[in-house]
Design an enzyme around this catalytic site. Sequence first.
Site: not given
Length: 698
Positions: A171, A221, A230, A284, A367
Amino acid sequence: MKIILIFLLSFGLVMARAQDKQTFDRIKKHVYDDELLNSATHPEQAASWGSQLTAAGTWPDIDYKSKAISLWPPGEHLDRLKALIVAYVSPTSKSYQQKSLYDKIVLAAQYWANNRFESTNWWHNEIASPKAIGVCLILMKFGQEKIPVAVESQLVKLMERGDPYKKTGANKSDIAMHYFYRALILEDPLLLASAMEQLLFPIQLVDGKEGLQYDFSYLQHGPQLYIAGYGEEFLKGISKVMAYVRETPYAVTKEKLDLFEKFLLETYLPIIRSRYIDFNVHGRGVSRPNILRKDQEVGILQQMQLIDPAKNEVWKKGLAKLDSIQAFDAEEQSRHRHYWKGDYTTHLSKHYHFNVRLASKRTNKSESGNGENMLGKNMSDGVTNIQVFGPEYYNIMPVWEWDKIPGTTTRDYQADQELKEQWGVLAANSFSGGASNGKTGVSAMSVQYDSVAAKKAWFFFDKEIVCLGNGINSSAAEPVVTTLNQTWLKSPIVWNGNENMLMDSAVRNVKQGEYVLHNQVGYYFPEKTKIILTAKEQTGSWYRINRSRSKDLVHGKVFKLWIEHASRPVNGTYAYIVVPSVTTIDKKVMQQLKIWHNTPALQAVEHQGLATMQAVFHQAGTYQIGAWSIQVDKPVILQITKGDRAFKLDVADPMQQEKAVRIHLINQSAKLNQTLELALPQAEYAGSTLSATIPTDH
């Protein structure tokens, strides 16, 4: 003299500005070349979008009022705008530098600039949209006519979203990427320096925080495994920017390049088999169509060819793997690795992949979030990914029975249960780990989830994986099952080498030594076991696992094999051996595998053909394991391999909290009686394998 000094200073300033201008021009040209090379939009599609654009600068089929979380319709406006711009600035395009196309580009750009479209998902607002705007504006620098200054200023203002200094991992680099684009558009050297510092900041090892770990797994996360997802975005974004700034003062340092390449070459690429990646590493994202197929990731390796041309042969091999130019079994590799930070084990060979995802109090379970992975309750509880050909699990998730995920021991519900916890939570168990010598190894975890307890262990040898479970307890009314596999039905099912399965389901009490074979994977039963096997059509939809996807029915034939432990089991057990990449199972070879213990205190297996013994000590104590008498004063996982006049010992702390372990080894046939006081790895290396050599005269 004063006049000369003033002249020199002025000349130096002019030269510095000229060099800055050259640097900005070079980087922008790299961006331009890359975007044109990797444009995914067909010219005819771009022309169609141009013809559909209204006089207001909108597309009639886009819902501009939508605030959707995942697939956000307004974002399509920027994708189409970029396609028009690529057609306008590409010399090979039929619309190259056409005034009529330019006018449409300005209309669409002006419409976006005049509005502030928002999704309820911050990612679209602070990452996706600013990045898309930045690319569009940079590409237009290469048009005969430019975006009007006033419109460009409005769009640049819209890019001022997000703060990379407040984010971590992928991110952080994603937000820094549009800062980078904005710096190029404005030709702002201070902003460029700041963006580059944040873009390359994630290329460092962190201890349990989000990002690249000391075991070279990738977490995001929270401490959640995300080597793909990611981790993949980390690879894509940073490889892209490193290629853009190559041969400039902003080029990446060798130290950071080495770390980046180690993750790419030793973690990410090896777990891809014939274009298809292990579903365990996608979080996910497994609820998204086509996500496991990685031929679109060739861009990472194409960038690496520009960044580090000295490794061109390495990058070519990687490209062949992702392009599926080579056969599924062409890659020569034999490696076993346990990621103590990521709670993940890989066992990779030329002939097959067998990987396991674990969980503990130190890592987040898989998640659910943004309506994705709605049924992934058990996606971290000893999940096994078995690949011979590569696409065994490709797009199977809509039709999966989600309480029978491969490898897991779970409650068998009447209907799939939704995952209630959002964004991942730490597992309840402390015991999770693995020991490895790089070729073979052993991993284990104690499951404590959804009113089910189980001690699960995997013993990885060269051609066989022994899977043991004990201490299986549950007070719930539903039966408890251990699933061996749930994969696409791709071949006839053979019982014991001579009986093809003719029915679509079967319940059998198999005898010791019997086996099932499907799609070149054998499942051998070393003890009497009740198994259930189905080979039939299963249906579902992407919507049932991802609320942003289609409700259309998906169906396909599925091979599903599981062990039934009945309702409310007390100290239940299981034992099975997986033998991948075979067309038959040699029972004489199976005789070399000795399961010495499968109890709540100890799980231990010896491969006599490889002279290797592996053990999971759940409790301290003294135990007889074949010819070995072993005393341990702490719970440990260990492996002993016989070498030339020495034994190799590999040991790991599955609790990641002990400073030392005392191991007393006795093997009379080897004339060995020795006590070892071993200082265990600490801090960021707690849980990693400690290896020792034990000399012997025998």
